[in-house]
Design a protein around this motif. Structure first.
Motif: not given
Length: 469
Positions: A64, A278-279, A67-68, A283
């Motif tokens: 996560w 969560y994602e 990715k962010a 972010e």
């Protein structure tokens, strides 16, 4: 007419779910593990830990953040720390350390555990040790010893104004430090400011007076933690922005400051209806930090998290047999388990923590509304709708057809708060505890970590077996 337990679950929740499925006989599986098979082999009450879930959650968090960071072009690094107070067991730490993470400690014995793992080459030279919490004399001595051996990898998170002077009085090595912010607590709390850390308004002054001109000390980190966890609320975002503001102001005066620890607080699944993005939260947190740093023309900090419950909570469960049903008054049906909630799931008793509760067997039978009681003589030894998401429904009690139930995602704090291997309320023995893992081929392996506590162990602790009596 749909009156079976399986119908109730299907109508109430999205089921099956990744970790909860049924076998061909409609008996419950947890991550593909046959729970009734565990009951047949080991009996009840039974505690278990499914080790692969620990690594899965660590890797989920890492993905996560990565990715962010890629999405918003965040230039700092992400470092996952495990908060040891959630569970100190060796099998937990050994699984955690397979994932290239760092360690956060909170007491003197934590340092002894770290040193033991170092001696066994389970902690690498690149592993950072964040020493958090209030530091008594024993904790300070252990930190100084560890710092002498691993000067570049120990960061002492200062909790109050005196700790640095106490460290410097005994230590002749360079000390890397962080400062913990005393965040303001949620409006529902009976107190206004956290008892941990140094107040927002005093941090810059403290740095200038005690750290800035001291060549033996280098400030590396600002530490932030909200007791109610990482939640999408105006309260959380307000506290986060105040923390970021302090970091920006401090960074302008302190070139060595390069890390922001946003603490722990990721929630874990406590119901089949659990939802949490969560994602999105990751972010948004990183975006807030990046925006503030860009406006101030300072580099994006390294981000540290200290996830404890999130790391280990969803890996464990407890299985009980419904030993008896008592009918009190006209409407109350008490299903009595073969253990105690006070001793084996203390958070359900002390702070009304909610856990996932499901029947293991008899899903094809009719259900009834019940209350759950433990076997101690304490009136508070129960689990009901106050802790649970709603009223508790289970397959109807039948003394000729044993019913087994499981509480899931119990892996954080329960063993230490319950006093693993010690004396428990009404001398209820600690249950047997097994470890579940998978080999390289994905096959399930089960090992016994500890047998159920016996009478000799209890009498030894109480002093009845002393030879000098």
């Amino acid at each position: 007419m749909k009156t079976k337990y399986i119908d109730l679950i299907d109508q109430t929740f999205v089921f099956p779910q990744p970790e909860f499925t049924l076998d061909s006989s409609n008996q419950l599986l947890f991550h593909g593990v046959d729970l009734m098979q565990l009951v047949a082999a080991h009996g009840t009450p039974l505690k278990f830990t499914y080790l692969p879930r620990i690594s899965q959650n660590i890797q989920r968090s890492k993905s996560w953040f990565q990715k962010a960071m890629k999405k918003i072009s965040y230039q700092g690094e992400y470092h996952y720390c495990y908060c040891t107070k959630s569970s100190h067991f060796s099998f937990v730490l050994e699984e955690v350390l397979k994932n290239n993470v760092h360690i956060e400690t909170s007491s003197a014995f934590d340092i002894n555990i770290v040193e033991k793992l170092i001696s066994e080459n389970k902690i690498s030279n690149s592993t950072s040790i964040l020493c958090n919490g209030f530091k008594n004399a024993a904790y300070l001595d252990n930190i100084i010893r560890l710092n002498k051996a691993r000067e570049n990898n120990v960061i002492v998170i200062l909790d109050n104004y005196e700790e640095l002077n106490l460290l410097l009085a005994k230590c002749d090595k360079k000390i890397n430090v962080g400062i913990r912010i005393a965040s303001e607590e949620s409006p529902k709390f009976e107190f206004y400011t956290s008892r941990l850390g140094i107040g927002y308004k005093n941090i810059l002054t403290y740095y200038r007076n005690e750290i800035k001109n001291n060549d033996q000390v280098e400030l590396k980190m600002l530490h932030f933690f909200i007791n109610s966890g990482i939640r999408d609320t105006s309260y959380y975002w307000n506290e986060l922005l105040k923390c970021i503001k302090i970091y920006v102001e401090l960074k302008k005066e302190c070139p060595s400051l390069d890390s922001l620890d946003i603490g722990g607080g990721f929630p874990i699944k406590n119901s089949l209806a659990f939802e949490y993005d969560y994602e999105y939260m990751v972010e948004e947190i990183l975006s807030q930090i990046k925006n503030a740093c860009s406006e101030a023309h300072i580099p994006d900090p390294k981000i540290f998290t200290e996830f404890g419950s999130f790391t280990v909570g969803e890996s464990a469960g407890a299985i009980y047999k419904v030993a008896y049903q008592k009918k009190q008054n006209d409407r109350e049906r008490w299903n009595m388990i073969d253990s105690s909630f006070i001793t084996t799931l203390p958070d359900s008793w002390a702070i009304n923590s909610r856990f996932i509760l499901l029947a293991l067997n008899r899903w094809n039978e009719n259900y009834e509304r019940v209350l759950l009681g433990g076997v101690t003589c304490d009136s508070e030894d129960y689990y009901n709708s106050e802790q649970h998401l709603n009223a508790i429904y289970l397959p109807k009690f039948n003394k000729d057809k044993p019913l087994y139930i499981g509480f899931f995602n119990t892996g954080a704090y329960q063993e230490s708060i319950g006093g693993f291997g010690g004396i428990h309320h009404c001398l209820i023995p600690h249950p047997k505890h097994i470890l579940i893992d998978r080999d390289e081929q994905g096959e399930i392996k089960v090992d016994v970590f500890s047998e159920q506590q016996n009478e000799d162990q209890v009498l030894d602790i109480l002093g009845y077996n002393r030879k000098d009596k």
